[in-house]
Design a protein around this motif. Structure first.
Motif, PDB file in Angstrom:
ATOM      1  N   ALA A 157       0.833  -1.207   0.000  1.00 35.58           N
ATOM      2  CA  ALA A 157       0.000   0.000   0.000  1.00 35.58           C
ATOM      3  C   ALA A 157       0.863   1.250   0.000  1.00 35.58           C
ATOM      4  O   ALA A 157       0.600   2.209  -0.737  1.00 35.58           O
ATOM      5  N   GLY A 158       1.916   1.238   0.816  1.00 36.24           N
ATOM      6  CA  GLY A 158       2.822   2.383   0.847  1.00 36.24           C
ATOM      7  C   GLY A 158       3.542   2.578  -0.475  1.00 36.24           C
ATOM      8  O   GLY A 158       3.714   3.716  -0.939  1.00 36.24           O
ATOM      9  N   ALA A 159       3.963   1.484  -1.095  1.00 36.38           N
ATOM     10  CA  ALA A 159       4.642   1.573  -2.390  1.00 36.38           C
ATOM     11  C   ALA A 159       3.702   2.116  -3.457  1.00 36.38           C
ATOM     12  O   ALA A 159       4.101   2.935  -4.302  1.00 36.38           O
ATOM     13  N   ALA A 160       2.435   1.674  -3.424  1.00 32.91           N
ATOM     14  CA  ALA A 160       1.456   2.166  -4.397  1.00 32.91           C
ATOM     15  C   ALA A 160       1.185   3.648  -4.197  1.00 32.91           C
ATOM     16  O   ALA A 160       0.999   4.394  -5.160  1.00 32.91           O
ATOM     17  N   LEU A 161       1.194   4.095  -2.936  1.00 32.12           N
ATOM     18  CA  LEU A 161       0.992   5.523  -2.664  1.00 32.12           C
ATOM     19  C   LEU A 161       2.153   6.341  -3.209  1.00 32.12           C
ATOM     20  O   LEU A 161       1.951   7.426  -3.781  1.00 32.12           O
ATOM     21  N   ALA A 162       3.365   5.832  -3.051  1.00 26.88           N
ATOM     22  CA  ALA A 162       4.532   6.525  -3.603  1.00 26.88           C
ATOM     23  C   ALA A 162       4.447   6.590  -5.128  1.00 26.88           C
ATOM     24  O   ALA A 162       4.750   7.628  -5.740  1.00 26.88           O
ATOM     25  N   ALA A 163       4.023   5.490  -5.742  1.00 25.89           N
ATOM     26  CA  ALA A 163       3.860   5.475  -7.200  1.00 25.89           C
ATOM     27  C   ALA A 163       2.780   6.465  -7.624  1.00 25.89           C
ATOM     28  O   ALA A 163       2.913   7.154  -8.639  1.00 25.89           O
ATOM     29  N   CYS A 164       1.721   6.539  -6.832  1.00 26.03           N
ATOM     30  CA  CYS A 164       0.629   7.483  -7.113  1.00 26.03           C
ATOM     31  C   CYS A 164       1.152   8.918  -7.115  1.00 26.03           C
ATOM     32  O   CYS A 164       0.780   9.725  -7.976  1.00 26.03           O
ATOM     33  N   ALA A 165       2.033   9.233  -6.159  1.00 29.01           N
ATOM     34  CA  ALA A 165       2.591  10.582  -6.086  1.00 29.01           C
ATOM     35  C   ALA A 165       3.384  10.905  -7.347  1.00 29.01           C
ATOM     36  O   ALA A 165       3.223  11.980  -7.950  1.00 29.01           O
ATOM     37  N   GLY A 166       4.246   9.980  -7.762  1.00 26.13           N
ATOM     38  CA  GLY A 166       5.039  10.211  -8.959  1.00 26.13           C
ATOM     39  C   GLY A 166       4.200  10.331 -10.216  1.00 26.13           C
ATOM     40  O   GLY A 166       4.410  11.222 -11.046  1.00 26.13           O
ATOM     41  N   LEU A 167       3.227   9.452 -10.355  1.00 24.83           N
ATOM     42  CA  LEU A 167       2.362   9.469 -11.538  1.00 24.83           C
ATOM     43  C   LEU A 167       1.463  10.699 -11.565  1.00 24.83           C
ATOM     44  O   LEU A 167       1.164  11.240 -12.635  1.00 24.83           O
ATOM     45  N   SER A 168       1.030  11.156 -10.407  1.00 22.13           N
ATOM     46  CA  SER A 168       0.173  12.346 -10.342  1.00 22.13           C
ATOM     47  C   SER A 168       0.925  13.585 -10.800  1.00 22.13           C
ATOM     48  O   SER A 168       0.340  14.502 -11.393  1.00 22.13           O
ATOM     49  N   LEU A 169       2.240  13.634 -10.540  1.00 20.61           N
ATOM     50  CA  LEU A 169       3.044  14.785 -10.948  1.00 20.61           C
ATOM     51  C   LEU A 169       3.123  14.933 -12.462  1.00 20.61           C
ATOM     52  O   LEU A 169       3.447  16.018 -12.968  1.00 20.61           O
ATOM     53  N   LEU A 170       2.830  13.850 -13.198  1.00 18.64           N
ATOM     54  CA  LEU A 170       2.806  13.947 -14.657  1.00 18.64           C
ATOM     55  C   LEU A 170       1.725  14.910 -15.136  1.00 18.64           C
ATOM     56  O   LEU A 170       1.787  15.407 -16.268  1.00 18.64           O
ATOM     57  N   SER A 171       0.738  15.175 -14.284  1.00 18.41           N
ATOM     58  CA  SER A 171      -0.334  16.108 -14.633  1.00 18.41           C
ATOM     59  C   SER A 171      -0.066  17.515 -14.117  1.00 18.41           C
ATOM     60  O   SER A 171      -0.891  18.407 -14.277  1.00 18.41           O
ATOM     61  N   GLY A 172       1.100  17.710 -13.499  1.00 21.05           N
ATOM     62  CA  GLY A 172       1.447  19.021 -12.962  1.00 21.05           C
ATOM     63  C   GLY A 172       1.328  19.061 -11.457  1.00 21.05           C
ATOM     64  O   GLY A 172       0.578  18.271 -10.859  1.00 21.05           O
ATOM     65  N   PRO A 173       2.049  19.978 -10.809  1.00 20.57           N
ATOM     66  CA  PRO A 173       2.058  20.025  -9.344  1.00 20.57           C
ATOM     67  C   PRO A 173       0.697  20.321  -8.719  1.00 20.57           C
ATOM     68  O   PRO A 173       0.340  19.744  -7.688  1.00 20.57           O
ATOM     69  N   ARG A 174      -0.056  21.209  -9.327  1.00 15.78           N
ATOM     70  CA  ARG A 174      -1.365  21.545  -8.759  1.00 15.78           C
ATOM     71  C   ARG A 174      -2.307  20.343  -8.813  1.00 15.78           C
ATOM     72  O   ARG A 174      -3.008  20.052  -7.844  1.00 15.78           O
ATOM     73  N   ALA A 175      -2.308  19.649  -9.935  1.00 14.82           N
ATOM     74  CA  ALA A 175      -3.143  18.458 -10.071  1.00 14.82           C
ATOM     75  C   ALA A 175      -2.676  17.368  -9.114  1.00 14.82           C
ATOM     76  O   ALA A 175      -3.495  16.654  -8.514  1.00 14.82           O
ATOM     77  N   ALA A 176      -1.365  17.239  -8.952  1.00 10.85           N
ATOM     78  CA  ALA A 176      -0.825  16.210  -8.059  1.00 10.85           C
ATOM     79  C   ALA A 176      -1.258  16.453  -6.627  1.00 10.85           C
ATOM     80  O   ALA A 176      -1.634  15.516  -5.909  1.00 10.85           O
ATOM     81  N   VAL A 177      -1.203  17.702  -6.187  1.00 10.20           N
ATOM     82  CA  VAL A 177      -1.624  18.030  -4.818  1.00 10.20           C
ATOM     83  C   VAL A 177      -3.096  17.686  -4.612  1.00 10.20           C
ATOM     84  O   VAL A 177      -3.480  17.098  -3.594  1.00 10.20           O
ATOM     85  N   ALA A 178      -3.923  18.026  -5.605  1.00 11.50           N
ATOM     86  CA  ALA A 178      -5.359  17.737  -5.499  1.00 11.50           C
ATOM     87  C   ALA A 178      -5.607  16.241  -5.409  1.00 11.50           C
ATOM     88  O   ALA A 178      -6.398  15.770  -4.573  1.00 11.50           O
ATOM     89  N   HIS A 179      -4.934  15.472  -6.264  1.00 16.65           N
ATOM     90  CA  HIS A 179      -5.168  14.026  -6.273  1.00 16.65           C
ATOM     91  C   HIS A 179      -4.645  13.370  -5.009  1.00 16.65           C
ATOM     92  O   HIS A 179      -5.323  12.532  -4.396  1.00 16.65           O
ATOM     93  N   LEU A 180      -3.439  13.729  -4.584  1.00 14.95           N
ATOM     94  CA  LEU A 180      -2.874  13.126  -3.386  1.00 14.95           C
ATOM     95  C   LEU A 180      -3.688  13.490  -2.146  1.00 14.95           C
ATOM     96  O   LEU A 180      -3.847  12.668  -1.239  1.00 14.95           O
ATOM     97  N   ALA A 181      -4.218  14.701  -2.121  1.00 14.85           N
ATOM     98  CA  ALA A 181      -5.088  15.086  -1.000  1.00 14.85           C
ATOM     99  C   ALA A 181      -6.321  14.193  -0.968  1.00 14.85           C
ATOM    100  O   ALA A 181      -6.763  13.749   0.103  1.00 14.85           O
ATOM    101  N   GLY A 182      -6.864  13.905  -2.155  1.00 11.29           N
ATOM    102  CA  GLY A 182      -8.029  13.031  -2.218  1.00 11.29           C
ATOM    103  C   GLY A 182      -7.718  11.613  -1.790  1.00 11.29           C
ATOM    104  O   GLY A 182      -8.499  10.977  -1.072  1.00 11.29           O
ATOM    105  N   VAL A 183      -6.553  11.097  -2.225  1.00  9.57           N
ATOM    106  CA  VAL A 183      -6.172   9.727  -1.877  1.00  9.57           C
ATOM    107  C   VAL A 183      -5.891   9.601  -0.387  1.00  9.57           C
ATOM    108  O   VAL A 183      -6.353   8.664   0.279  1.00  9.57           O
ATOM    109  N   VAL A 184      -5.143  10.555   0.159  1.00  6.17           N
ATOM    110  CA  VAL A 184      -4.759  10.476   1.573  1.00  6.17           C
ATOM    111  C   VAL A 184      -5.930  10.814   2.488  1.00  6.17           C
ATOM    112  O   VAL A 184      -6.261  10.047   3.408  1.00  6.17           O
TER     113      VAL A 184
END
Length: 275
Positions: free
Chosen positions: A88-115
């Motif tokens: 689960a922790g590894a998948a969360l780390a992968a999620c962070a990296g993959l979310s950054l492909l959409s830009g920092p603002r999008a990554a923050v929004a997605h990671l906030a939703g996941v966490v």
């Protein structure tokens, strides 16, 4: 791999993980994220959903074992709970990296939703009367993840965020229904467990109907024939899923998936007004 691929698939809650990933990917395509951007969205969302599902099974392993959940590999010992938690922790780390492909603002929004919408729920909020809140936050973050990845990183419209949040709350009530008895026995007293199965079945279709109503009536202009047709079908399906008998029936959750799909139809139809 201990337990095999099938066990890991069962542990990640495959139906909601795949459903949410497909729904958001379709919305991304319709909103104009393009093939590459939409693929990045799908990969990030899938990683986030895997992390939430594995976190849930790792945290609940003892509780699931206590109520005889044979469908949970971490509870049966087919997979070690500690190993599932690590995944689960590894998948969360992968999620962070993959979310950054959409830009920092999008990554923050997605990671906030996941966490805040997934991990916080799994780690304790599901035991409180605030249990619907993480679902609302998690679902509401998805339109923002899509629009923030567009040129200029525009904010999503109010109706997209509100409709998604309501959809999440309705899905929560329906998703919990089959497990209410076991949850109460093992100390999980979220809002659905507190109000009971009977009231949860009544609340869910109202909330889901409200979600589709917002998505049908919120976009600019008067609702069209498609909006009214989808709204009518969604209310019918949600109500049917909520009143079908059987405490452990899978019908309520399946109804929620259908209503979510109908909601995506509306979002896609109004994708030009999403931001």
């Amino acid at each position: 791999m201990r337990g095999g691929i099938a066990a890991w698939g069962r542990a990640c809650h495959p139906l909601p993980s795949v459903a949410v990933t497909v729904f958001v990917a379709v919305v991304a395509v319709a909103a104009g994220r393009g093939a590459g951007g939409s693929a990045a969205v799908a990969a990030a969302v899938l990683a986030g959903q895997l992390s939430i599902g594995w976190c849930n099974d790792a945290v609940d392993a003892r509780r699931d074992a206590a109520v005889g959940r044979t469908d949970k590999p971490a509870a049966t010992g087919e997979l070690r709970a500690r190993v599932v938690g690590g995944a689960a922790g590894a998948a969360l780390a992968a999620c962070a990296g993959l979310s950054l492909l959409s830009g920092p603002r999008a990554a923050v929004a997605h990671l906030a939703g996941v966490v805040l919408g997934g991990w916080v729920y799994d780690l304790g909020v599901k035991k409180t009367a605030l249990s619907p809140l993480p679902y609302a936050v998690g679902f509401a973050s998805l339109p923002a993840f899509v629009t923030f990845g567009l040129p200029g990183s525009p904010w999503p419209t109010w109706w997209a965020v509100t409709g998604a949040a309501l959809l999440g709350v309705g899905a929560h009530f329906l998703n919990v229904l089959p497990d209410i008895v076991g949850d109460r026995l093992t100390g999980v007293h979220g809002l659905p467990q507190r109000v009971g199965a009977r009231w949860s079945r009544r609340i869910a279709p109202v909330v889901l109907g409200a979600a589709v109503a917002v998505l049908a009536c919120g976009p600019p202009g008067a609702p069209g024939p498609l909006d009214w047709a989808v709204l009518a079908v969604a209310v019918t399906v949600a109500t049917a899923g909520a009143v079908l008998p059987g405490v452990r029936s899978a019908a309520p959750f399946r109804a929620a998936v259908v209503v979510a799909a109908l909601a995506v139809v509306l979002v896609v139809a109004h994708a030009g007004d999403l931001a």
